[in-house]
Design a protein around this motif. Structure first.
Motif, PDB file in Angstrom:
ATOM      1  N   CYS A 113       0.833  -1.197   0.000  1.00  0.00           N
ATOM      2  CA  CYS A 113       0.000   0.000   0.000  1.00  0.00           C
ATOM      3  C   CYS A 113       0.876   1.258   0.000  1.00  0.00           C
ATOM      4  CB  CYS A 113      -0.894  -0.027   1.240  1.00  0.00           C
ATOM      5  SG  CYS A 113      -1.860   1.465   1.441  1.00  0.00           S
ATOM      6  N   SER A 115      -0.030   4.078   0.886  1.00  0.00           N
ATOM      7  CA  SER A 115      -0.385   4.949   2.004  1.00  0.00           C
ATOM      8  C   SER A 115       0.184   4.441   3.330  1.00  0.00           C
ATOM      9  CB  SER A 115      -1.914   5.047   2.063  1.00  0.00           C
ATOM     10  OG  SER A 115      -2.308   5.887   3.105  1.00  0.00           O
ATOM     11  N   CYS A 116       0.016   3.116   3.637  1.00  0.00           N
ATOM     12  CA  CYS A 116       0.458   2.614   4.951  1.00  0.00           C
ATOM     13  C   CYS A 116       1.567   1.566   4.851  1.00  0.00           C
ATOM     14  CB  CYS A 116      -0.727   2.042   5.730  1.00  0.00           C
ATOM     15  SG  CYS A 116      -1.232   0.411   5.160  1.00  0.00           S
ATOM     16  N   CYS A 131      -5.917  -2.546  -0.046  1.00  0.00           N
ATOM     17  CA  CYS A 131      -5.332  -2.520   1.297  1.00  0.00           C
ATOM     18  C   CYS A 131      -6.475  -2.549   2.306  1.00  0.00           C
ATOM     19  CB  CYS A 131      -4.492  -1.270   1.506  1.00  0.00           C
ATOM     20  SG  CYS A 131      -3.930  -1.135   3.226  1.00  0.00           S
ATOM     21  N   CYS A 134      -6.406   0.415   5.040  1.00  0.00           N
ATOM     22  CA  CYS A 134      -6.802   1.778   4.607  1.00  0.00           C
ATOM     23  C   CYS A 134      -8.071   1.785   3.770  1.00  0.00           C
ATOM     24  CB  CYS A 134      -5.741   2.411   3.723  1.00  0.00           C
ATOM     25  SG  CYS A 134      -4.130   2.483   4.392  1.00  0.00           S
TER      26      CYS A 134
HETATM   27 ZN   LIG Z   1      -2.829   0.882   3.464  1.00  0.00          ZN
END
Ligand SMILES: [Zn+2]
Ligand SMILES: NC(=O)C1=CN([C@@H]2O[C@H](COP(=O)(O)OP(=O)(O)OC[C@H]3O[C@@H](n4cnc5c(N)ncnc54)[C@H](O)[C@@H]3O)[C@@H](O)[C@H]2O)C=CC1
Ligand SMILES: [Mg+2]
Length: 277
Positions: A113, A115-116, A131, A134
């Motif tokens: 991911c 983002s995370c 993901c 998220c």
């Molecule tokens: Zn994520």
């Protein structure tokens, strides 16, 4: 049976049979019959398989991609890059390989991911990586790019990038940036690359360009002003060429070539070319 090539969201990897193509950094595996192999045979070869993706149906038969970690030797076979398949050979097979390359690249680049950082999983019935932490979905990346033939009567504006094959001149092109319309992008790219102004922008057609994930939007535009000043580093040379005295041109299946050939055909009263999809 539905003839031709139809992409599919997902296929069952546990099902037996069908065709498969194998891709490594060296390109696609092929033999004298081309790049499509019976899938069960291909999976019995000594290949370092990183991932398997169902990608579509060719003449009703399922087609899978075996994405490899490295190129290995398979007796009677060799490796060829996607560009080689674009330049010559069956156009439908090139479309299969172009799609396979884009899916393979995207899946490889979206294992985690953005983002995370957690591992992503493939979503059932959808071409997306997901993901759970998220609730984020990542879809295959497509990069819109404008390409334009600028003309001034019997003259056409062509340019050379240092990356081109020696001697070849092509139409101007560039990637869209956030906040731009297609027309904004085209006007900016022409200004940046040659400092020329254009008018009467006309959309001519589009083409998938899987190197690695462009969507080419093709235009014709007329010269409106300015003297050519090639952009440092990006443009090695740019010139007005008379349509009766042209330099070596881009590959016949490219939209760049189509835009040029279409203008020549209309100007000279020849039969119009067809844009390969
Ligand atoms: Zn994520
Ligand atoms: N099918 C055809 O006939 C032709 C296709 N093309 C393709 O058009 C595309 C754009 O042409 P270029 O002149 O190379 O672009 P460009 O004029 O925007 O310059 C390339 C630069 O854009 C940046 N860039 C790279 N990937 C990007 C992305 N996804 N989004 C935004 N910026 C990015 C990089 O700094 C790169 O050096 C390329 O994929 C090229 O292969 C170009 C000419 C002919
Ligand atoms: Mg460019």
């Amino acid at each position: 049976m539905t003839p031709g090539w139809i992409t599919t969201t997902l296929l069952d990897n546990d099902a037996q049979g069908g065709w498969a193509v194998a891709r490594s950094r060296e390109g696609f595996l092929h033999d004298t019959n081309g790049p499509l192999f019976p899938r069960e045979w291909l999976k019995r070869q000594d290949l370092s398989v990183f991932a398997e993706h169902g990608i579509g149906h060719l003449d009703g038969e399922p087609v899978y991609l075996l994405e490899l970690n490295s190129a290995s030797d398979v007796p009677g076979c060799s490796w060829q890059g996607l560009r080689g398949f674009m330049l010559q050979g069956d156009h439908t097979l090139y479309k299969v390989l172009g799609y396979a390359a884009q899916i393979g690249t995207w899946a490889r680049e979206h294992r985690f991911c953005g983002s995370c950082g957690q591992a992503m999983v493939q979503v059932p019935r959808e071409r997306a990586m997901f993901c759970q932490a998220c609730d984020l979905r990542s879809y295959p990346r497509i990069s819109p790019s404008m390409i334009v033939l600028v003309t001034r009567g019997d003259e056409i504006l062509l340019a050379r990038s240092p990356r081109f094959v020696t001697g070849v001149y092509s139409t101007l092109a560039g990637f869209a940036e956030p906040g731009e319309s297609a027309e904004d992008c085209l006007i900016r790219e022409v200004r940046e690359e040659v400092q020329v102004e254009v008018k009467n922008i006309q959309y001519m057609g589009s083409q998938c360009w899987p190197f690695p994930h462009s969507m080419m939007l093709g235009f014709h535009a007329e010269y409106a002003g300015g003297d050519i000043v090639p952009q440092a580093d990006e443009i090695e040379d740019a010139q007005w060429f008379n349509i009766h005295d042209l330099p070596p041109l881009p590959a016949s299946r490219s939209i760049a070539r189509y835009l040029i050939d279409l203008y020549l055909a209309r100007r000279l009263g020849h039969a119009e070319p067809v844009l390969p999809g």
